[in-house]
Design an enzyme around this catalytic site. Structure first.
Site, PDB file in Angstrom:
ATOM      1  N   GLY A   1       0.751  -1.183   0.028  1.00 17.65           N
ATOM      2  CA  GLY A   1      -0.019   0.057  -0.007  1.00 17.65           C
ATOM      3  C   GLY A   1       0.794   1.297  -0.079  1.00 17.65           C
ATOM      4  O   GLY A   1       2.054   1.326  -0.190  1.00 17.65           O
TER       5      GLY A   1
ATOM      6  N   HIS B   1      22.816   4.525  31.632  1.00 22.28           N
ATOM      7  CA  HIS B   1      23.559   5.628  31.242  1.00 22.28           C
ATOM      8  C   HIS B   1      24.931   5.272  30.514  1.00 22.28           C
ATOM      9  O   HIS B   1      25.469   4.219  30.511  1.00 22.28           O
ATOM     10  CB  HIS B   1      23.974   6.165  32.528  1.00 22.28           C
ATOM     11  CG  HIS B   1      25.023   7.410  32.595  1.00 22.28           C
ATOM     12  ND1 HIS B   1      24.612   8.567  32.226  1.00 22.28           N
ATOM     13  CD2 HIS B   1      26.339   7.669  32.729  1.00 22.28           C
ATOM     14  CE1 HIS B   1      25.488   9.680  32.131  1.00 22.28           C
ATOM     15  NE2 HIS B   1      26.764   8.758  32.263  1.00 22.28           N
TER      16      HIS B   1
ATOM     17  N   SER C   1       0.866  21.954   8.278  1.00 19.75           N
ATOM     18  CA  SER C   1       2.006  21.588   9.073  1.00 19.75           C
ATOM     19  C   SER C   1       2.077  20.518   9.975  1.00 19.75           C
ATOM     20  O   SER C   1       2.496  20.298  11.203  1.00 19.75           O
ATOM     21  CB  SER C   1       2.351  22.859   9.780  1.00 19.75           C
ATOM     22  OG  SER C   1       1.448  23.079  10.919  1.00 19.75           O
TER      23      SER C   1
END
Length: 471
Positions: A41, A450, A182
């Protein structure tokens, strides 16, 4: 003679249709798919995927042009080869189209290429290369999608006035581009062409860009795009558009009501979609609202055996929403056909994320702060800027923030809104949290790795409760 009787026939092979067909096949149902153009599609061939390939090229160009910011020297001129950029994007689309073809074969789904028209709730004709075929099924799923809406006074001609399809395979680089609208599509193309060095103007009739997003995200994006050299006009409208020999002449009414005429080389219209529900034989079989098929939470229409999913049904009009609906509907059909092992769940629209791949990226899920207050919640909201995140600074991507919105009474996560580098990959953490009905307590107790940009997600939760550590 090919078989023409099935358990399920899916009309349309976009991300809703082909996923519905695969799930039906997995559940042991004899399944066929009908497609008039290309398997996969719009999304795979002309939408989500090839646009991301274009935007990636623009991103690499942007990095190359800013190499010195990273201590690198690139000798010689850096320029975009438009033909090669488009060729790469088409190659990506072709690869995925072939992937869907493979998935149909693997799952033994019959593919009927041609134009499908319903002759009843569970029967249709297909006009294709083989002439006319008559197909019947116990159930039919309509997944015909949608197309770009034309401006009434300036329909797209592919030369000067473009829809997203023309904008993806441009014959020439625009010199001065007008983008009308937009939303995600408009802003992604504005971002792509701006990064490619085009002079871009965006006209939005509402009072801010990406109007469905949180207003803090809209304000940040407008500032960022303006800094990148775009002209952004909000609360403005294109009153008239005339195609000339050299381009288009637009009459634009600005926020103060002043009308001015400006020349552009090209124009992209991104003012919404129109569902592909005409000429399919649906008129007497389903209820429609502005062309969109009305369905229950599982995709049922008012005609027994006829179902609908994706962009031809009420929004949000997103590929991942269509795919999810496809699975739900396939399971609901299997259940009706006697499968006791499936337990379809209706879609919770509050937990559908939205992603916009402009530069910087935008991602969100759930309620904006304003919508949460409108709904009567007492809210706690917090924002954490990327400038406080070590990884973002190290990447040279310190522009952006994460904002979270909580119910002050229960701590329920109501919404999350992000703008910046890689936020489209990070939003899923909050989507999972919302699906699991998380509160601030679990999110605060979660250990984030981290150094990652995702630590900003943790910090924004802490910030909502006045506990942020790094600002």
């Amino acid at each position: 003679m090919a078989d023409t009787n099935y358990d399920v026939i899916v009309l349309g092979s976009g991300p809703g249709g082909y996923v519905a067909a695969i799930r039906c096949a997995q559940l042991g149902l004899k399944t066929a798919i009908v497609e008039r153009e290309l398997l996969g599609g719009i999304c795979l061939n002309w939408g989500c995927i090839p646009t991301k390939a274009l935007l990636r090229s623009a991103e690499i160009l942007h990095y190359a042009q800013h190499a010195k910011d990273y201590g690198l020297k690139i000798a010689g001129a850096i320029e975009a080869d438009l033909e090669a950029v488009v060729k790469r994007s088409r190659g990506v689309a072709k690869q995925l189209n072939q992937g869907v073809t493979h998935l149909m074969k693997k799952n033994k789904i019959a593919v009927h290429m041609g134009e499908g028209t319903l002759t009843g709730p569970t029967s249709l004709t297909v006009k294709g290369e083989k002439g006319e075929e008559k197909l019947t099924a116990k159930h039919v799923i309509v997944a015909t999608g949608a197309r770009a809406r034309d401006l009434p006074f300036a329909p797209a001609d592919g030369k000067r006035v473009w829809t997203y399809r023309h904008a993806m395979t441009p014959k020439e680089m625009p010199k001065k581009l007008l983008v009308i609208g937009s939303g995600a599509i408009g802003i992604e193309f504005a971002s792509f062409y701006n990064d490619m060095g085009v002079d871009v103007t965006v006209v939005e009739m509402l009072d801010r860009v990406v109007p469905v997003e949180d207003k803090d995200v809209s304000a940040f994006l407008e500032k960022s795009l303006t800094k990148q050299g775009m002209t952004i006009m909000t609360d403005a409208g294109v009153e008239d558009l005339k195609v000339t020999a050299k381009g288009v002449r637009a009459k634009i009414k600005d926020s103060k009501g002043k009308v001015s005429e400006t020349e552009f080389s090209h124009c992209i219209t991104a003012i919404g979609i129109v569902p592909n529900t005409e000429n399919v034989g649906l008129e007497k079989l389903v209820e429609m609202d502005r062309g969109f098929i009305q369905i229950d939470d599982y995709g049922r229409t008012k005609s027994k055996g006829l179902w609908a999913i994706g962009d031809c049904t009420p929004g949000p009009w997103l590929a991942h929403k269509a795919s999810h609906e496809g699975v739900t509907t396939a399971e609901a059909i299997a259940k009706e056909l006697g499968n006791k092992d499936v337990h379809p769940h209706p879609l919770d629209r509050a937990n559908i994320p939205g992603c916009t791949y402009c530069h910087p990226q935008i991602a969100s899920v759930g309620l904006t702060e304003a919508k949460a207050k409108e709904a009567g919640y007492e809210v706690k909201a917090g924002t954490f800027p990327f400038i406080g995140n070590g990884k973002a600074i190290a990447l040279g991507e310190a522009e952006g923030f994460v904002k979270t919105v909580f119910d002050a009474k229960t701590g329920e996560l109501l919404g999350a809104h992000m703008v910046g580098a890689e936020v489209t990959e990070m939003i899923q953490g909050f989507v999972i949290g919302k699906t699991l009905e998380t509160t601030e307590a679990e999110l605060m107790q979660t250990v984030f790795p981290h150094p990652t940009i995702s630590e900003s997600m943790h910090e924004s939760v802490l910030a909502s409760y006045g506990r942020a550590l790094h600002i």
